[in-house]
Design an enzyme around this catalytic site. Structure first.
Site, PDB file in Angstrom:
ATOM      1  N   GLY A  71      28.479  44.739  64.409  1.00 16.92           N
ATOM      2  CA  GLY A  71      27.273  44.051  64.968  1.00 16.92           C
ATOM      3  C   GLY A  71      27.122  42.758  64.292  1.00 16.92           C
ATOM      4  N   ASN A 150      14.814  45.989  63.614  1.00 17.60           N
ATOM      5  CA  ASN A 150      15.481  47.317  62.873  1.00 17.60           C
ATOM      6  C   ASN A 150      14.343  48.013  62.053  1.00 17.60           C
ATOM      7  OD1 ASN A 150      16.303  44.638  62.019  1.00 17.60           O
ATOM      8  ND2 ASN A 150      16.691  45.710  59.994  1.00 17.60           N
ATOM      9  N   GLN A 178      19.592  47.440  67.754  1.00 19.46           N
ATOM     10  CA  GLN A 178      18.807  48.582  67.673  1.00 19.46           C
ATOM     11  C   GLN A 178      18.263  49.065  69.025  1.00 19.46           C
ATOM     12  OE1 GLN A 178      18.439  50.566  65.135  1.00 19.46           O
ATOM     13  NE2 GLN A 178      19.025  49.212  63.389  1.00 19.46           N
ATOM     14  N   GLY A 199      28.362  49.921  67.079  1.00 17.61           N
ATOM     15  CA  GLY A 199      28.830  51.218  67.523  1.00 17.61           C
ATOM     16  C   GLY A 199      28.085  52.421  66.712  1.00 17.61           C
ATOM     17  N   HIS A 200      27.866  52.119  65.290  1.00 16.15           N
ATOM     18  CA  HIS A 200      27.408  53.173  64.379  1.00 16.15           C
ATOM     19  C   HIS A 200      25.852  53.307  64.601  1.00 16.15           C
ATOM     20  CE1 HIS A 200      25.830  50.657  60.756  1.00 16.15           C
ATOM     21  NE2 HIS A 200      26.386  49.793  61.473  1.00 16.15           N
ATOM     22  N   CYS A 324      15.885  46.716  49.010  1.00 14.04           N
ATOM     23  CA  CYS A 324      16.530  47.196  47.883  1.00 14.04           C
ATOM     24  C   CYS A 324      17.936  47.398  47.596  1.00 14.04           C
ATOM     25  CB  CYS A 324      15.939  48.505  47.351  1.00 14.04           C
ATOM     26  SG  CYS A 324      16.036  49.764  48.723  1.00 14.04           S
TER      27      CYS A 324
HETATM   28  N1  PLP Z   1      21.615  43.718  63.720  1.00 10.23           N
HETATM   29  C1  PLP Z   1      20.579  44.655  63.465  1.00 10.23           C
HETATM   30  C2  PLP Z   1      19.341  44.606  64.330  1.00 10.23           C
HETATM   31  C3  PLP Z   1      20.859  45.732  62.792  1.00 10.23           C
HETATM   32  O1  PLP Z   1      20.076  46.584  62.578  1.00 10.23           O
HETATM   33  C4  PLP Z   1      22.189  45.701  62.128  1.00 10.23           C
HETATM   34  C5  PLP Z   1      22.631  46.854  61.124  1.00 10.23           C
HETATM   35  O2  PLP Z   1      21.443  47.613  60.388  1.00 10.23           O
HETATM   36  C6  PLP Z   1      23.053  44.744  62.439  1.00 10.23           C
HETATM   37  C7  PLP Z   1      22.734  43.699  63.153  1.00 10.23           C
HETATM   38  C8  PLP Z   1      24.452  44.751  61.697  1.00 10.23           C
HETATM   39  O3  PLP Z   1      25.131  45.522  62.394  1.00 10.23           O
HETATM   40  P1  PLP Z   1      26.796  46.124  61.604  1.00 10.23           P
HETATM   41  O4  PLP Z   1      26.182  46.904  60.591  1.00 10.23           O
HETATM   42  O5  PLP Z   1      27.242  46.701  62.676  1.00 10.23           O
HETATM   43  O6  PLP Z   1      27.361  45.000  61.203  1.00 10.23           O
END
Ligand code: PLP
Length: 389
Positions: A71, A150, A178, A199-200, A324
């Protein structure tokens, strides 16, 4: 001990069906999709199918789907593409509650010659839309607003914002990491130019992301080199993960209903019961416009880290409202932007569920949380005999 996993906004379990789809591409089917021979070409055909599966989830065309590594890369690619395609424009608009993938890039650009507007939110985490619209200008290269937060799960009106931004001829990007898989998304019917996903967060593996780029959007590649991804992202494709991403997209379409009914009901039960059983507790964020799987609850006058440690003794996994992970015990920038008092932000816990959670797990957590909070409050200087000192 099997974990009671309620930290799905951090990462999700890879679906068994996804693992199954990926496995052959780690062993027998190791061809390079760009090769001329059939052995590689067959892998290329599977990538094409995965692209179609992701496009179907987004209501997009397959050639609008670009595979990335995560992401974060999708967010960076989108913002850099916009500023490099419009070099004369030196202004960017984003929000004060973005994930660090956008927030930190915005702060970096602000130190490097760009004017960056960070749109504020109110106490419920809702964006100040008037402020956003007032700041649009001919100098604005891109507006980037996350679809869903998130930490709190708050959903932002990105479709409405994108339509207004388009009227001004400005590129609109959304970090939908999200949102995708949890709420319906249809790019065919939208003014959003670019959208990031990861993806995760939807039961595919870590290390695979997608950037949707609407046909006709000006684009400049971030990674230059080979001709992969139509020349928009060089580098030999992460074939197994892309195939897993495709399968996860298919599964997400099938499970969206469950996410919005059963998972939502589990989240609501957890939230209602905890608020009822734990004094001086409250929900952070907009309770209406919210992802179905997320609740952020502030247990006032205690530390989130202490709560997480005691939860961990029962195998309950969640996240706290302080940053944290970055090595600091500062309350998160999201809760601070919302004006959540320090005494509440510090004791905030985010529970984020998935389709794999059960009612038994929810009941277990409802049972274990009140004594955990009570035990910590007994040690808190702010708390005496069941109430604020
Ligand atoms: N954007 C949001 C809103 C997220 O919650 C996250 C990961 O927690 C990311 C971007 C980053 O994604 P990635 O871990 O695949 O880089």
């Amino acid at each position: 001990m099997k974990p009671i996993y309620m930290d799905n906004n951090a990462t999700t379990r890879v679906a068994p069906e996804v693992v199954e789809a990926m496995l052959p591409y780690f062993s027998d089917l190791y061809g390079n999709p760009s090769s001329m021979h059939a052995f590689g070409g067959n892998v290329g055909a599977k990538l094409k199918a995965a692209r179609q599966q992701v496009a179907a989830l987004l209501g997009a065309q397959p050639d609008e789907v670009l595979f990335t590594s995560c992401g974060t890369e999708s967010d960076s690619t989108a913002i850099h593409a916009a500023i490099r395609s419009h070099p004369e424009k030196r202004h960017i608009i984003t929000t004060r509650v973005e994930h660090p993938a956008v927030k930190n890039l915005g702060e970096h650009l602000a130190k490097n010659g760009y004017r960056v507007t960070f749109v504020p939110v109110d106490r419920q985490g809702r964006l100040d839309l008037d402020y956003l619209y007032k700041n649009l200008s001919d100098d604005t290269a891109i507006v980037s607003v996350m679809w869903a937060n998130n930490e709190t799960g708050t959903i932002f009106p990105v479709e409405e914002i994108a339509a207004k931004v388009r009227e001004r001829g400005i590129v609109f990007h959304t970090d939908a990491v999200q949102a995708v898989g949890k709420i319906p998304i249809n790019m065919a019917d939208s003014a959003i130019d670019m959208l990031s996903l990861s993806g995760h967060k939807l039961h595919a593996p870590k290390g695979i992301g997608v950037l949707y780029i609407r046909k006709g959007t000006k684009f400049a590649p971030f990674l230059m080199g080979g001709h992969q991804e139509g020349g928009r992202r060089a580098g030999t494709e992460n074939t197994a993960s892309i195939i897993g991403m495709g399968r996860a997209a298919q599964l997400a379409m099938d499970s969206m209903q469950d996410e919005n009914t059963r998972v939502r009901a589990l989240r609501d039960k957890l939230e209602t019961e905890l608020l009822k059983r734990v004094p001086a507790s409250m929900v952070n964020g907009d309770p209406e416009n919210r992802l179905p799987n997320t609740t952020s609850i502030a247990f006032e006058f205690i530390e989130g880290e202490g709560i997480l440690l005691l939860m961990d003794q029962y195998g309950i996994c969640a996240s706290s409202g302080s940053a944290c992970t970055s090595g600091s015990l500062e309350p998160s920038h999201v809760l601070r932007a919302m004006g959540v008092p320090f005494t509440a932000a510090h004791g905030s816990i985010r529970y984020s569920l998935s389709i794999y959670n059960t009612e038994e797990e929810i009941d277990f957590v409802i049972d274990k949380m009140p004594p955990i909070i009570e035990r910590l409050r007994r040690m808190s200087p702010f708390w005496k005999e069941g109430r604020i000192a």
